[in-house]
Design a protein around this motif. Structure first.
Motif, PDB file in Angstrom:
ATOM      1  N   LEU A 198       9.322  22.228  24.437  1.00 49.62           N
ATOM      2  CA  LEU A 198       8.258  22.306  25.435  1.00 49.62           C
ATOM      3  C   LEU A 198       8.697  23.224  26.574  1.00 49.62           C
ATOM      4  CD1 LEU A 198       5.528  21.072  26.379  1.00 49.62           C
ATOM      5  CD2 LEU A 198       6.784  19.129  27.250  1.00 49.62           C
ATOM      6  N   GLY A 199       7.854  24.176  26.905  1.00 45.84           N
ATOM      7  CA  GLY A 199       8.152  25.072  28.030  1.00 45.84           C
ATOM      8  C   GLY A 199       6.872  25.409  28.783  1.00 45.84           C
ATOM      9  N   ILE A 200       6.930  25.311  30.097  1.00 44.42           N
ATOM     10  CA  ILE A 200       5.760  25.671  30.917  1.00 44.42           C
ATOM     11  C   ILE A 200       6.207  26.625  32.015  1.00 44.42           C
ATOM     12  CG2 ILE A 200       4.465  23.526  30.489  1.00 44.42           C
ATOM     13  CD1 ILE A 200       5.360  22.564  33.310  1.00 44.42           C
ATOM     14  N   ASP A 201       5.285  27.474  32.442  1.00 47.08           N
ATOM     15  CA  ASP A 201       5.618  28.380  33.546  1.00 47.08           C
ATOM     16  C   ASP A 201       4.366  28.723  34.340  1.00 47.08           C
ATOM     17  OD1 ASP A 201       7.777  30.088  34.797  1.00 47.08           O
ATOM     18  OD2 ASP A 201       6.193  31.558  34.481  1.00 47.08           O
ATOM     19  N   ALA A 202       4.512  28.767  35.651  1.00 46.27           N
ATOM     20  CA  ALA A 202       3.435  29.170  36.560  1.00 46.27           C
ATOM     21  C   ALA A 202       3.932  30.330  37.410  1.00 46.27           C
ATOM     22  CB  ALA A 202       3.043  28.003  37.468  1.00 46.27           C
ATOM     23  N   GLU A 203       3.079  31.297  37.595  1.00 47.78           N
ATOM     24  CA  GLU A 203       3.405  32.464  38.417  1.00 47.78           C
ATOM     25  C   GLU A 203       2.180  32.829  39.242  1.00 47.78           C
ATOM     26  OE1 GLU A 203       6.331  34.252  38.318  1.00 47.78           O
ATOM     27  OE2 GLU A 203       7.179  32.925  36.806  1.00 47.78           O
ATOM     28  N   PRO A 204       2.380  33.477  40.379  1.00 46.49           N
ATOM     29  CA  PRO A 204       1.209  33.990  41.108  1.00 46.49           C
ATOM     30  C   PRO A 204       0.527  35.070  40.279  1.00 46.49           C
ATOM     31  CG  PRO A 204       3.258  34.762  42.112  1.00 46.49           C
ATOM     32  CD  PRO A 204       3.656  33.788  41.039  1.00 46.49           C
ATOM     33  N   HIS A 205      -0.804  35.075  40.300  1.00 46.08           N
ATOM     34  CA  HIS A 205      -1.527  36.093  39.520  1.00 46.08           C
ATOM     35  C   HIS A 205      -1.594  37.390  40.320  1.00 46.08           C
ATOM     36  CE1 HIS A 205      -5.335  37.723  37.460  1.00 46.08           C
ATOM     37  NE2 HIS A 205      -4.280  38.005  36.746  1.00 46.08           N
ATOM     38  N   SER A 206      -0.454  38.086  40.320  1.00 49.02           N
ATOM     39  CA  SER A 206      -0.363  39.371  41.018  1.00 49.02           C
ATOM     40  C   SER A 206       0.583  40.244  40.208  1.00 49.02           C
ATOM     41  CB  SER A 206       0.181  39.162  42.436  1.00 49.02           C
ATOM     42  OG  SER A 206       1.409  38.481  42.373  1.00 49.02           O
ATOM     43  N   PRO A 207       0.455  41.570  40.334  1.00 50.39           N
ATOM     44  CA  PRO A 207       1.309  42.451  39.530  1.00 50.39           C
ATOM     45  C   PRO A 207       2.786  42.237  39.852  1.00 50.39           C
ATOM     46  CG  PRO A 207      -0.471  43.687  40.587  1.00 50.39           C
ATOM     47  CD  PRO A 207      -0.491  42.317  41.184  1.00 50.39           C
ATOM     48  N   LEU A 208       3.622  42.468  38.855  1.00 49.27           N
ATOM     49  CA  LEU A 208       5.072  42.427  39.086  1.00 49.27           C
ATOM     50  C   LEU A 208       5.452  43.567  40.010  1.00 49.27           C
ATOM     51  CD1 LEU A 208       6.437  41.906  35.438  1.00 49.27           C
ATOM     52  CD2 LEU A 208       6.278  40.181  37.252  1.00 49.27           C
ATOM     53  N   ARG A 209       6.586  43.414  40.703  1.00 49.88           N
ATOM     54  CA  ARG A 209       7.002  44.514  41.575  1.00 49.88           C
ATOM     55  C   ARG A 209       7.382  45.721  40.715  1.00 49.88           C
ATOM     56  NH1 ARG A 209      12.507  44.038  41.137  1.00 49.88           N
ATOM     57  NH2 ARG A 209      13.222  41.890  41.150  1.00 49.88           N
TER      58      ARG A 209
ATOM     59  N   PRO B  24      -9.221  44.373  32.365  1.00 53.12           N
ATOM     60  CA  PRO B  24      -8.493  44.816  33.565  1.00 53.12           C
ATOM     61  C   PRO B  24      -8.345  43.720  34.615  1.00 53.12           C
ATOM     62  CG  PRO B  24     -10.713  45.765  33.491  1.00 53.12           C
ATOM     63  CD  PRO B  24     -10.526  45.030  32.208  1.00 53.12           C
ATOM     64  N   GLU B  25      -9.074  42.618  34.456  1.00 51.37           N
ATOM     65  CA  GLU B  25      -9.022  41.540  35.455  1.00 51.37           C
ATOM     66  C   GLU B  25      -7.730  40.720  35.357  1.00 51.37           C
ATOM     67  OE1 GLU B  25     -10.902  41.733  32.821  1.00 51.37           O
ATOM     68  OE2 GLU B  25     -10.835  39.850  31.719  1.00 51.37           O
ATOM     69  N   VAL B  26      -6.983  40.890  34.272  1.00 54.96           N
ATOM     70  CA  VAL B  26      -5.762  40.085  34.075  1.00 54.96           C
ATOM     71  C   VAL B  26      -4.528  40.919  34.433  1.00 54.96           C
ATOM     72  CG1 VAL B  26      -4.345  38.895  32.341  1.00 54.96           C
ATOM     73  CG2 VAL B  26      -6.848  38.727  32.229  1.00 54.96           C
ATOM     74  N   CYS B  27      -3.601  40.324  35.172  1.00 51.21           N
ATOM     75  CA  CYS B  27      -2.305  40.987  35.444  1.00 51.21           C
ATOM     76  C   CYS B  27      -1.413  40.760  34.224  1.00 51.21           C
ATOM     77  CB  CYS B  27      -1.643  40.393  36.687  1.00 51.21           C
ATOM     78  SG  CYS B  27      -2.489  40.771  38.206  1.00 51.21           S
ATOM     79  N   TRP B  28      -1.519  41.657  33.250  1.00 50.89           N
ATOM     80  CA  TRP B  28      -0.838  41.456  31.963  1.00 50.89           C
ATOM     81  C   TRP B  28       0.670  41.476  32.103  1.00 50.89           C
ATOM     82  CZ3 TRP B  28      -3.287  39.535  27.951  1.00 50.89           C
ATOM     83  CH2 TRP B  28      -4.671  39.630  27.929  1.00 50.89           C
TER      84      TRP B  28
END
Ligand SMILES: CC(C)(COP(=O)(O)OP(=O)(O)OC[C@H]1O[C@@H](n2cnc3c(N)ncnc32)[C@H](O)[C@@H]1OP(=O)(O)O)[C@@H](O)C(=O)NCCC(=O)NCCS
Length: 224
Positions: free
Chosen positions: A102-113, A137-141
């Motif tokens: 089991l693995g979960i991760d949360a990140e801010p929805h903004s582009p990586l630096r 284009p709406e997703v920060c892939w």
């Protein structure tokens, strides 16, 4: 939100605030005495979430201490994962008879630096992301790729003891189903005697919402 991308057998608790009633056990508190306040807050709240998840599974509350490579150690025959980022803390826990990794991760929805994508993506992953970017284009892939790789590591490392670099998993996203697969590019270690074989591929789910990117991997016990 995490509940939407995890099976119902997992106990999932998340919080967007740091509740004042969240407390640490002394052995947990000892680990963050010198940490900055923001680190103490995320560490405390995510453990509060973990204890609520334990209670959902009918387990008594207890400390959640880091083990090998920092992986959280869980009571009895359970597997779990923790994540925190600005404005979000989440814990997921399940019985190992239901879920084996089991693995979960949360990140801010903004582009990586700038420059970070080059450090974490395989050339073929970058090509696929470029295609997704045109269609969605709406997703920060780039951030989504980062999060998926963190979920892979959190699912894989506690079970195998293997450290993975970002080049060790090839992630393929399916935008229509909001799923992804991660092919492990490293030789798989032998599973310990009496435990199910290790998969060579992990299947995950993702979602974007509330200013966040969330990813989750849960390997059902029956399929390994
Ligand atoms: C450990 C790591 C995955 C944490 O991810 P993160 O996005 O930085 O931070 P998050 O807030 O989402 O997660 C932090 C939690 O991960 C958990 N964690 C730490 N090490 C872990 C490990 N080896 N296995 C599983 N979970 C781990 C901890 O519970 C931690 O919370 P805590 O410190 O309060 O106990 C990340 O810092 C890391 O080292 N990544 C490099 C390895 C990697 O991802 N390789 C790519 C593989 S394809």
């Amino acid at each position: 939100m995490l509940e939407r991308i995890l099976p119902s057998c997992a106990a999932v608790v998340e919080s967007r605030v740091d509740p004042p009633e969240a407390e640490l056990y002394p052995q947990e508190a000892a680990l963050v005495t010198r940490a900055v306040a923001s680190r103490r807050r995320e560490f405390t709240t995510v453990r509060h979430c973990a204890r609520l998840a334990m209670s959902e599974l009918g387990l008594p509350p207890g400390p959640v201490l880091p083990g090998r490579h920092g992986a959280p150690q869980w009571p009895g025959r359970t597997v779990g994962s923790l994540t925190h980022c600005a404005g979000f803390r989440g814990a997921a826990l399940a019985r190992d008879t239901d879920i084996t990794m089991l693995g979960i991760d949360a990140e801010p929805h903004s582009p990586l630096r700038a420059g970070l994508l080059d450090a974490i993506a395989l050339p073929r992953e970058k090509l696929r992301l470029a295609d997704h970017r045109v269609r969605h284009p709406e997703v920060c892939w780039d951030r989504l790729l980062f999060s998926a790789k963190e979920s892979v590591y959190k699912a894989w490392n506690p079970r195998t003891g293997q450290r993975l670099g970002f080049e060790d998993a090839d992630i393929v996203f399916a935008p229509d189903t909001m799923t992804f697969t991660a092919r492990l590019l490293v030789p798989r270690p032998a599973a310990p005697a009496g435990t199910p074989p290790l998969p060579d591929r992990l299947d995950g789910r993702w979602l974007v919402g509330g200013g966040l990117v969330l990813t989750a991997i849960a390997v059902p016990a029956a399929t390994v």
